[in-house]
Motif scaffolding. Sequence first.
Motif, PDB file in Angstrom:
ATOM      1  N   TYR A  60       0.847  -1.194   0.000  1.00  0.00           N
ATOM      2  CA  TYR A  60       0.000   0.000   0.000  1.00  0.00           C
ATOM      3  C   TYR A  60       0.884   1.246   0.000  1.00  0.00           C
ATOM      4  CZ  TYR A  60       1.443   0.440   4.810  1.00  0.00           C
ATOM      5  OH  TYR A  60       2.224   0.601   5.937  1.00  0.00           O
ATOM      6  N   PRO A  61       0.367   2.362  -0.535  1.00  0.00           N
ATOM      7  CA  PRO A  61       1.171   3.592  -0.619  1.00  0.00           C
ATOM      8  C   PRO A  61       0.951   4.502   0.581  1.00  0.00           C
ATOM      9  CG  PRO A  61      -0.839   3.897  -1.841  1.00  0.00           C
ATOM     10  CD  PRO A  61      -0.907   2.501  -1.269  1.00  0.00           C
ATOM     11  N   GLU A  62       1.736   5.549   0.637  1.00  0.00           N
ATOM     12  CA  GLU A  62       1.500   6.650   1.576  1.00  0.00           C
ATOM     13  C   GLU A  62       1.400   7.930   0.750  1.00  0.00           C
ATOM     14  OE1 GLU A  62       3.029   8.225   5.834  1.00  0.00           O
ATOM     15  OE2 GLU A  62       4.636   7.723   4.426  1.00  0.00           O
ATOM     16  N   SER A  63       0.240   8.557   0.783  1.00  0.00           N
ATOM     17  CA  SER A  63       0.049   9.755  -0.023  1.00  0.00           C
ATOM     18  C   SER A  63      -0.535  10.875   0.844  1.00  0.00           C
ATOM     19  CB  SER A  63      -0.867   9.431  -1.209  1.00  0.00           C
ATOM     20  OG  SER A  63      -1.028  10.562  -2.037  1.00  0.00           O
ATOM     21  N   ARG A  64      -1.798  11.170   0.655  1.00  0.00           N
ATOM     22  CA  ARG A  64      -2.420  12.264   1.401  1.00  0.00           C
ATOM     23  C   ARG A  64      -3.452  11.777   2.407  1.00  0.00           C
ATOM     24  NH1 ARG A  64      -2.013  17.354  -1.635  1.00  0.00           N
ATOM     25  NH2 ARG A  64      -0.764  16.994  -3.503  1.00  0.00           N
ATOM     26  N   GLY A  65      -3.667  10.468   2.461  1.00  0.00           N
ATOM     27  CA  GLY A  65      -4.707   9.922   3.315  1.00  0.00           C
ATOM     28  C   GLY A  65      -4.145   9.300   4.581  1.00  0.00           C
ATOM     29  N   TYR A  66      -4.367   7.997   4.733  1.00  0.00           N
ATOM     30  CA  TYR A  66      -3.952   7.307   5.957  1.00  0.00           C
ATOM     31  C   TYR A  66      -2.447   7.389   6.186  1.00  0.00           C
ATOM     32  CZ  TYR A  66      -8.556   5.079   6.281  1.00  0.00           C
ATOM     33  OH  TYR A  66      -9.901   4.837   6.412  1.00  0.00           O
ATOM     34  N   GLU A  67      -2.064   7.590   7.440  1.00  0.00           N
ATOM     35  CA  GLU A  67      -0.654   7.556   7.821  1.00  0.00           C
ATOM     36  C   GLU A  67      -0.168   6.116   7.735  1.00  0.00           C
ATOM     37  OE1 GLU A  67       2.786   6.822   9.931  1.00  0.00           O
ATOM     38  OE2 GLU A  67       0.884   6.229  10.855  1.00  0.00           O
ATOM     39  N   SER A  68       1.032   5.928   7.234  1.00  0.00           N
ATOM     40  CA  SER A  68       1.511   4.617   6.805  1.00  0.00           C
ATOM     41  C   SER A  68       1.522   3.575   7.920  1.00  0.00           C
ATOM     42  CB  SER A  68       2.917   4.755   6.208  1.00  0.00           C
ATOM     43  OG  SER A  68       3.349   3.535   5.671  1.00  0.00           O
ATOM     44  N   PHE A  69       2.115   3.867   9.051  1.00  0.00           N
ATOM     45  CA  PHE A  69       2.257   2.847  10.084  1.00  0.00           C
ATOM     46  C   PHE A  69       0.935   2.590  10.800  1.00  0.00           C
ATOM     47  CE2 PHE A  69       7.100   2.733  10.943  1.00  0.00           C
ATOM     48  CZ  PHE A  69       7.359   2.860   9.583  1.00  0.00           C
ATOM     49  N   SER A  70       0.123   3.612  10.932  1.00  0.00           N
ATOM     50  CA  SER A  70      -1.178   3.437  11.584  1.00  0.00           C
ATOM     51  C   SER A  70      -2.050   2.477  10.786  1.00  0.00           C
ATOM     52  CB  SER A  70      -1.898   4.788  11.722  1.00  0.00           C
ATOM     53  OG  SER A  70      -1.141   5.698  12.481  1.00  0.00           O
ATOM     54  N   VAL A  71      -2.119   2.694   9.485  1.00  0.00           N
ATOM     55  CA  VAL A  71      -2.984   1.847   8.660  1.00  0.00           C
ATOM     56  C   VAL A  71      -2.396   0.437   8.534  1.00  0.00           C
ATOM     57  CG1 VAL A  71      -2.059   2.367   6.350  1.00  0.00           C
ATOM     58  CG2 VAL A  71      -4.505   1.921   6.644  1.00  0.00           C
ATOM     59  N   ALA A  72      -1.072   0.309   8.572  1.00  0.00           N
ATOM     60  CA  ALA A  72      -0.475  -1.028   8.560  1.00  0.00           C
ATOM     61  C   ALA A  72      -0.905  -1.812   9.790  1.00  0.00           C
ATOM     62  CB  ALA A  72       1.050  -0.928   8.508  1.00  0.00           C
ATOM     63  N   GLY A  73      -0.882  -1.170  10.944  1.00  0.00           N
ATOM     64  CA  GLY A  73      -1.304  -1.847  12.169  1.00  0.00           C
ATOM     65  C   GLY A  73      -2.741  -2.324  12.082  1.00  0.00           C
ATOM     66  N   TYR A  74      -3.614  -1.484  11.512  1.00  0.00           N
ATOM     67  CA  TYR A  74      -5.016  -1.888  11.382  1.00  0.00           C
ATOM     68  C   TYR A  74      -5.148  -3.084  10.448  1.00  0.00           C
ATOM     69  CZ  TYR A  74      -9.980  -1.917  10.470  1.00  0.00           C
ATOM     70  OH  TYR A  74     -11.280  -2.319  10.338  1.00  0.00           O
ATOM     71  N   MET A  75      -4.489  -3.046   9.306  1.00  0.00           N
ATOM     72  CA  MET A  75      -4.611  -4.155   8.354  1.00  0.00           C
ATOM     73  C   MET A  75      -4.006  -5.440   8.923  1.00  0.00           C
ATOM     74  SD  MET A  75      -4.184  -2.365   4.565  1.00  0.00           S
ATOM     75  CE  MET A  75      -2.602  -1.570   4.861  1.00  0.00           C
ATOM     76  N   LEU A  76      -2.899  -5.320   9.634  1.00  0.00           N
ATOM     77  CA  LEU A  76      -2.319  -6.493  10.282  1.00  0.00           C
ATOM     78  C   LEU A  76      -3.268  -7.071  11.326  1.00  0.00           C
ATOM     79  CD1 LEU A  76       1.321  -5.152  10.629  1.00  0.00           C
ATOM     80  CD2 LEU A  76       0.699  -7.244   9.404  1.00  0.00           C
TER      81      LEU A  76
END
Length: 287
Positions: free
Chosen positions: A38-54
Amino acid sequence: MKLGRLGVWYSPDKHAGPQPMAAFVKTVERLGYDTLWYPESRGYESFSVAGYMLSQTTRLKIGSSIASIYARDAFTSRRGMISLNQLYGDRFILGLGVSHVPMVEGVRGHVYEKPVPTMRGYLDRIMKGETGAGDFPICIAALGPLMLKLAGQMTRGAVPYNTIPKHTAEAAKILGPEKWLAVEQKVTIETDPVKARALGRQELSRYLVLDNYRNAWLGMGFTEADLSNGGSDAFIDAMVLWGSAEQVKAGLRAHFTAGATHVAIQPAHAAGDAAGRDAMLAALADT
């Protein structure tokens, strides 16, 4: 950590909230894909969203592709990577990149520095003082030969984006046989050339204005004419595989023949068509 054969690339910003995101990652896992990038652009912060998906999966690896080195300092990236792996069973891959001038200067307010030395310095700081740093599950977004060489020297490998098998072959030679070469490839199972190319142009429009990609495409043999007016048909056909499922699979296999160790499939679909997206991934899961 070992990287399997097939992955999926998809932006979490396309989901209409956490429930559709959770459903999607569970679908990707159920279909047997190894990694979701997944990318990091203007939306979800990268590590936060990784934790949720994990948290919504048990086996699927989650890889940032990419987390911007301008978004957090090296110490924070290192601790974030280690924390996510300790909390979720060693399933997080830290893909790093130098991003693009508009995102770095226009959005974040930083000064965009020379890509290769800046990335080298960032990796030096991540590895500094860490026992076993060579085994960190880190890879970098690399298109040009110097960044690819750096990926091979300092990380587990590279995650090229918006490329073609010709580039994959060149990247494989630079990286060497022991490194990850995780290639992203856009696809759509659509046999109507007008509809397929419209989806391709929709996906590529945001990248055609970025110098890093334009320069890379010119280096792959495309011309300025190919990159004008939304992209020539030949350019779109090279960047977004389309046709029947078997035709798309043949295009994906071309990357493996060229030396890719992993291919991440990015489904191109009409806005909101989650069913079509998931059907494509189901049809391609046995590539």
